[in-house]
Motif scaffolding. Structure first.
Motif, PDB file in Angstrom:
ATOM      1  N   ARG A 415     -14.224  -7.768 -52.934  1.00 34.46           N
ATOM      2  CA  ARG A 415     -13.383  -7.953 -51.748  1.00 34.46           C
ATOM      3  C   ARG A 415     -13.916  -7.132 -50.580  1.00 34.46           C
ATOM      4  NH1 ARG A 415      -6.759  -7.206 -51.584  1.00 34.46           N
ATOM      5  NH2 ARG A 415      -6.435  -8.103 -49.500  1.00 34.46           N
ATOM      6  N   ALA A 416     -14.209  -5.853 -50.823  1.00 38.66           N
ATOM      7  CA  ALA A 416     -14.723  -4.999 -49.752  1.00 38.66           C
ATOM      8  C   ALA A 416     -16.103  -5.468 -49.298  1.00 38.66           C
ATOM      9  CB  ALA A 416     -14.785  -3.555 -50.231  1.00 38.66           C
ATOM     10  N   LEU A 417     -16.933  -5.917 -50.227  1.00 35.12           N
ATOM     11  CA  LEU A 417     -18.268  -6.392 -49.871  1.00 35.12           C
ATOM     12  C   LEU A 417     -18.211  -7.650 -49.029  1.00 35.12           C
ATOM     13  CD1 LEU A 417     -20.023  -5.783 -53.313  1.00 35.12           C
ATOM     14  CD2 LEU A 417     -20.484  -4.552 -51.185  1.00 35.12           C
ATOM     15  N   VAL A 418     -17.285  -8.553 -49.349  1.00 33.51           N
ATOM     16  CA  VAL A 418     -17.136  -9.784 -48.564  1.00 33.51           C
ATOM     17  C   VAL A 418     -16.721  -9.453 -47.133  1.00 33.51           C
ATOM     18  CG1 VAL A 418     -15.671 -11.834 -48.267  1.00 33.51           C
ATOM     19  CG2 VAL A 418     -16.692 -11.335 -50.498  1.00 33.51           C
ATOM     20  N   ILE A 419     -15.766  -8.541 -46.974  1.00 26.62           N
ATOM     21  CA  ILE A 419     -15.344  -8.165 -45.627  1.00 26.62           C
ATOM     22  C   ILE A 419     -16.499  -7.526 -44.865  1.00 26.62           C
ATOM     23  CG2 ILE A 419     -13.837  -6.580 -44.344  1.00 26.62           C
ATOM     24  CD1 ILE A 419     -11.639  -7.196 -46.331  1.00 26.62           C
ATOM     25  N   GLY A 420     -17.305  -6.723 -45.565  1.00 29.32           N
ATOM     26  CA  GLY A 420     -18.468  -6.125 -44.917  1.00 29.32           C
ATOM     27  C   GLY A 420     -19.459  -7.167 -44.449  1.00 29.32           C
ATOM     28  N   GLU A 421     -19.719  -8.182 -45.260  1.00 23.23           N
ATOM     29  CA  GLU A 421     -20.644  -9.250 -44.855  1.00 23.23           C
ATOM     30  C   GLU A 421     -20.065 -10.073 -43.706  1.00 23.23           C
ATOM     31  OE1 GLU A 421     -23.806 -10.018 -45.994  1.00 23.23           O
ATOM     32  OE2 GLU A 421     -23.681  -8.094 -47.031  1.00 23.23           O
ATOM     33  N   LEU A 422     -18.791 -10.353 -43.743  1.00 23.85           N
ATOM     34  CA  LEU A 422     -18.156 -11.089 -42.639  1.00 23.85           C
ATOM     35  C   LEU A 422     -18.319 -10.323 -41.325  1.00 23.85           C
ATOM     36  CD1 LEU A 422     -14.848 -12.270 -44.368  1.00 23.85           C
ATOM     37  CD2 LEU A 422     -16.770 -13.718 -43.714  1.00 23.85           C
ATOM     38  N   HIS A 423     -18.151  -8.993 -41.401  1.00 21.53           N
ATOM     39  CA  HIS A 423     -18.294  -8.185 -40.189  1.00 21.53           C
ATOM     40  C   HIS A 423     -19.733  -8.163 -39.706  1.00 21.53           C
ATOM     41  CE1 HIS A 423     -19.204  -4.295 -38.174  1.00 21.53           C
ATOM     42  NE2 HIS A 423     -18.122  -4.614 -37.484  1.00 21.53           N
ATOM     43  N   ARG A 455      -3.890  -4.416 -46.997  1.00 21.90           N
ATOM     44  CA  ARG A 455      -5.036  -3.981 -47.803  1.00 21.90           C
ATOM     45  C   ARG A 455      -6.342  -4.456 -47.174  1.00 21.90           C
ATOM     46  NH1 ARG A 455      -2.970  -2.318 -52.902  1.00 21.90           N
ATOM     47  NH2 ARG A 455      -1.118  -3.508 -53.500  1.00 21.90           N
ATOM     48  N   GLY A 456      -6.365  -5.724 -46.773  1.00 19.35           N
ATOM     49  CA  GLY A 456      -7.576  -6.269 -46.194  1.00 19.35           C
ATOM     50  C   GLY A 456      -7.933  -5.613 -44.878  1.00 19.35           C
ATOM     51  N   VAL A 457      -6.947  -5.377 -44.023  1.00 14.09           N
ATOM     52  CA  VAL A 457      -7.212  -4.734 -42.732  1.00 14.09           C
ATOM     53  C   VAL A 457      -7.706  -3.308 -42.946  1.00 14.09           C
ATOM     54  CG1 VAL A 457      -6.138  -3.940 -40.593  1.00 14.09           C
ATOM     55  CG2 VAL A 457      -5.606  -6.209 -41.479  1.00 14.09           C
ATOM     56  N   ALA A 458      -7.182  -2.614 -43.961  1.00 12.65           N
ATOM     57  CA  ALA A 458      -7.667  -1.266 -44.259  1.00 12.65           C
ATOM     58  C   ALA A 458      -9.141  -1.299 -44.663  1.00 12.65           C
ATOM     59  CB  ALA A 458      -6.824  -0.642 -45.368  1.00 12.65           C
ATOM     60  N   LEU A 459      -9.550  -2.324 -45.414  1.00 12.01           N
ATOM     61  CA  LEU A 459     -10.969  -2.474 -45.760  1.00 12.01           C
ATOM     62  C   LEU A 459     -11.797  -2.820 -44.527  1.00 12.01           C
ATOM     63  CD1 LEU A 459     -10.642  -4.469 -49.119  1.00 12.01           C
ATOM     64  CD2 LEU A 459     -11.251  -2.063 -48.850  1.00 12.01           C
ATOM     65  N   TYR A 460     -11.253  -3.655 -43.658  1.00  8.85           N
ATOM     66  CA  TYR A 460     -11.935  -4.015 -42.417  1.00  8.85           C
ATOM     67  C   TYR A 460     -12.132  -2.791 -41.529  1.00  8.85           C
ATOM     68  CZ  TYR A 460     -12.583  -6.517 -37.940  1.00  8.85           C
ATOM     69  OH  TYR A 460     -13.045  -6.976 -36.722  1.00  8.85           O
ATOM     70  N   LEU A 465     -13.203   0.239 -37.054  1.00 12.99           N
ATOM     71  CA  LEU A 465     -11.943   0.950 -36.835  1.00 12.99           C
ATOM     72  C   LEU A 465     -11.431   0.753 -35.413  1.00 12.99           C
ATOM     73  CD1 LEU A 465      -9.744   2.864 -37.856  1.00 12.99           C
ATOM     74  CD2 LEU A 465     -11.193   4.779 -37.182  1.00 12.99           C
ATOM     75  N   ALA A 466     -12.321   0.807 -34.431  1.00 12.41           N
ATOM     76  CA  ALA A 466     -11.885   0.652 -33.038  1.00 12.41           C
ATOM     77  C   ALA A 466     -11.257  -0.722 -32.809  1.00 12.41           C
ATOM     78  CB  ALA A 466     -13.066   0.856 -32.096  1.00 12.41           C
ATOM     79  N   GLU A 467     -11.853  -1.771 -33.376  1.00 12.48           N
ATOM     80  CA  GLU A 467     -11.294  -3.116 -33.218  1.00 12.48           C
ATOM     81  C   GLU A 467      -9.944  -3.223 -33.925  1.00 12.48           C
ATOM     82  OE1 GLU A 467     -14.075  -6.068 -34.434  1.00 12.48           O
ATOM     83  OE2 GLU A 467     -15.718  -5.203 -33.277  1.00 12.48           O
TER      84      GLU A 467
END
Length: 720
Positions: A415-423, A455-460, A465-467
């Motif tokens: 989950r955290a890795l997917v959010i990282g790739e999306l970013h 949970r997802g926004v915390a990973l994002y 963080l600024a966004e």
């Protein structure tokens, strides 16, 4: 309102109880707790509606915090390396307080000073007694701070961790700094005041440290080096060379025979590691299993996620995965609706193609054309092979027969890795509609949906963080009750990341004063749970401050104080700390003052509080299972019994005795409670209680066998 550098000794604080007030204080303000404002006038209708919405928000917050405290897990759980419960397994020094020599030893077991930055920082610290380690996150700044302080103070040195929100200017002028001490502020986030810290104030702090022969090391992001006031005290920081650290750590562990070809692969993969903690974990893993260590270093999850994104998935494949990153584990039927909703937001963005004025320089790195809304479940495994699986389990509190299909990632890290790739791969064509979608979900009536969004926004926030702050949290913090709960939960989940925990505190406190009542209520909500456990004195100080503000903010703060105590049920030390804090605050107020009235009102709510999960009052549970709580609870009861809150205090006492009636060992706890109350009352006062308590126990809710017997035990100990 920053944490004091040292927690005061609250255990012996007196609780005043003047004898001449009892006759005048038999009448209690029996109105509903939140009926009037601070001046005693009925609040406007709009304010009543706002408080009602706040109350619904706190009901949601209790549900989520109750699940976290009692660790109700459903389905498969991979908990390797995890620790559950509030404030558990925090890195040494992350929570303000003392860090003993043994903890420092453990933190520095494999430590290798990076050169030349360690030598430069040590020179600054010896010269100025103050240094700021400025560098990227996860580069060993915290361990570096410990090593520097040990170097200047000697082996087996303990230290004291200060709050990351501490004002450096205030430290220089307060009595917080003691002589001959070592201090650290991990992940310093800057001043809470609008005015920047001036260079001469920092210079004065250095002079104070030199005068007392004490030392202070701060760790901070690289951007701190650009702050003029701190510039001359900053020492650039970096991680040690991973291969050097690997060889250094291997010398401290039992020798392991490694075939040459395997060793070559190990060294190649270790050389790519950037976090010292990952290098050390690899060395420790070698002692357990060579294959397991290799598997960890190969990071199959990371490779799987990267390979999936390298194939440039279509929007029809990408959007459900993006939706799942923020909605993992909700029922499949609800997930499909939300996934379609995300597609609609993306399609609307494609049709307009406009860049919002609030988000300049919007660019897209990967196009998202041809959005489709196919939701064929049979194709899901083809779309996300190895990343996603389907499980069945019931929701919290539901019967197993009501289990539902739910989509979850194949491992917690994905989950955290997917959010990282999306970013990293996608720009505004994805993230602008995605943030609009998240904002819509933050208003959802479904608490499970909002919890997963948090949970997802915390990973994002780990990546942007600024966004997250500017485009989501600041807006939600001033929004509807549902959005404010989502914001509070996001800050709680941010505390699961050691680098984000200080930032979560900073965000919460930034809304506490002069940012409007809605944001102040959000602050109160956020200072419960993990955040309030980690920064307990800071949380208690700010919540107490808010109890003296307008009634809407005060009502929220009282609820949060109750929640803080409720979540501490299984943490005796934190529960006692909270009770001592309230006793001390009452002792600081003047008789018949507004501050004392507000303090006693808060105390009654604490004494009447139910357990977060399960029947009975919280006071009964603490009396039964927390040694030392009887003394603090007894003196708190004395405070409210000798005030206009007397009726509420008697009611809370009856409820507690009723909750203890079936416990054979309760008599000892009640006897200890009575002894503590006797120490704070005169014979005339406990004689009055001896009349009131039996009368109150005639109420049908308390007239249960066993309750009156416990009341006699209590009154008997008062007469002893």
């Amino acid at each position: 309102m920053a944490d004091d550098a040292e927690v005061p000794d609250l255990s012996e604080a007196p609780v005043p109880g003047p004898e001449d007030e009892l006759a005048q204080e038999q009448q209690e303000d029996s109105a509903p707790a939140d009926r009037t404002d601070a001046e005693g006038d009925p609040p406007p209708r709009a304010e009543c509606d706002e408080r009602e919405e706040d109350g619904k928000g706190y009901d949601d917050l209790r549900r989520v915090l109750g699940q976290r405290v009692y660790n109700n897990f459903y389905g498969t759980v991979d908990a390797s390396g995890a620790a559950f419960g509030f404030g558990a397994a925090a890195a040494p020094g992350l929570a303000p307080g003392s860090v003993g020599p043994d903890e420092v030893d453990r933190a520095l077991r494999f430590y290798l000073p990076p050169q030349p930055c360690f030598h430069d920082a040590l020179s600054k610290l010896r010269a100025d007694h103050l240094v700021v380690l400025a560098g990227p996150d996860s580069t060993g700044r915290g361990a570096g701070a410990f090593a520097l302080l040990r170097e200047v103070r000697g082996a087996r040195t303990g230290l004291r961790s200060l709050s990351p929100a501490n004002s450096l200017a205030e430290l220089a002028t307060s009595s917080a700094l003691k002589a001959g001490q070592a201090y650290v502020i991990l992940d310093y986030v800057g001043e809470m005041n609008v005015d920047a810290v001036q260079a001469f104030e920092i210079h004065r702090l250095g002079e104070e440290l030199r005068r007392k022969d004490s030392y202070l090391v701060l760790t901070a992001p690289e951007a701190t080096r650009r702050r003029l006031a701190l510039q001359e005290h900053c020492a650039p920081w970096q991680a040690p060379d991973p291969l050097e650290l690997f060889h250094h750590a291997r010398q401290l562990e039992p020798s392991v025979d490694i075939p040459p070809d395997v060793l070559a692969e190990l060294l190649e993969r270790v050389a790519d590691l950037r976090r010292p903690a990952d290098v050390v974990a690899a060395v420790i893993g070698l002692a357990d299993s060579l294959d397991a260590a290799l598997k960890t270093l190969r990071d199959s999850d990371k490779a799987l996620v990267r390979n999936w994104f390298r194939e440039e998935p279509s929007a029809g494949d990408l959007l459900p995965l993006a939706a799942l990153a923020f909605l993992e584990g909700i029922p499949e039927r609800n997930f499909e609706k939300a996934s379609i909703l995300l597609g609609i937001h993306v399609r609307d963005w494609e049709q307009t193609g406009e860049i919002p004025a609030a988000e300049p320089d919007a660019t897209s790195t990967t196009a998202l054309r041809g959005v489709t809304f196919e939701q064929t479940r049979a194709r899901w495994k083809e779309r996300a092979t190895g990343l996603v699986r389907t499980e069945r389990w019931p929701g919290p509190g539901q019967d197993p027969s009501r289990s539902e299909r739910r989509l979850v990632f194949a491992s917690p890290r994905i989950r955290a890795l997917v959010i990282g790739e999306l970013h990293d791969l996608y720009g505004y064509e994805l993230w602008y509609p995605l943030r609009q979608w998240l904002s819509q979900l933050s208003r959802s009536a479904d608490l499970d949906v909002r919890t997963e969004v948090a949970r997802g926004v915390a990973l994002y926030a780990r990546h942007a963080l600024a966004e997250v702050d500017e485009n989501l949290l600041q807006v939600w913090a001033d929004g509807l009750a549902a959005q404010r709960v989502t914001t509070a939960l996001t800050l709680q989940f941010m505390c699961d990341d050691e680098d984000l925990a200080p930032q979560a505190l900073n965000l919460a406190l930034s809304w506490a004063d002069n940012r409007g009542p809605a944001r102040a209520v959000t602050t109160a909500m956020a200072l419960t749970g993990t955040l309030g456990s980690l920064y307990r004195l800071e949380a208690l100080n700010w919540l107490w401050f808010l109890t003296n503000r307008g009634e809407r903010m005060a009502s929220a703060a009282r609820r949060s104080l109750v929640l803080l105590l409720q979540t501490a049920e299984q943490e005796p030390e934190r529960a006692l700390f909270t009770l001592r804090y309230v006793r001390t605050r009452i002792a600081e107020t003047a008789q018949r003052s507004k501050a004392r009235s507000l303090a006693l009102r808060t105390t009654v709510q604490l004494l009447e509080a139910e357990r977060l999960e399960g029947p009975g009052t919280l006071a009964a549970t603490l009396l039964r299972g927390t040694p030392g709580s009887a003394r603090h609870l007894g003196l708190l009861w004395v405070s409210v019994l000798l005030s206009v809150c007397r009726r509420g205090a008697v009611r809370a006492l009856c409820q507690t005795l009723a909750a203890l009636r079936d416990d054979p060992s309760a008599a000892d706890a009640v006897r200890a409670l009575g002894k503590a109350m006797r120490d704070g009352m005169t014979p005339r006062q406990w004689q009055a209680l001896g009349n009131d308590l039996p009368n109150a126990l005639r109420h049908p809710d308390y007239a249960i066998p066993g309750t009156r017997q416990l009341a006699q035990v209590l009154l008997g100990s008062l007469r002893s």
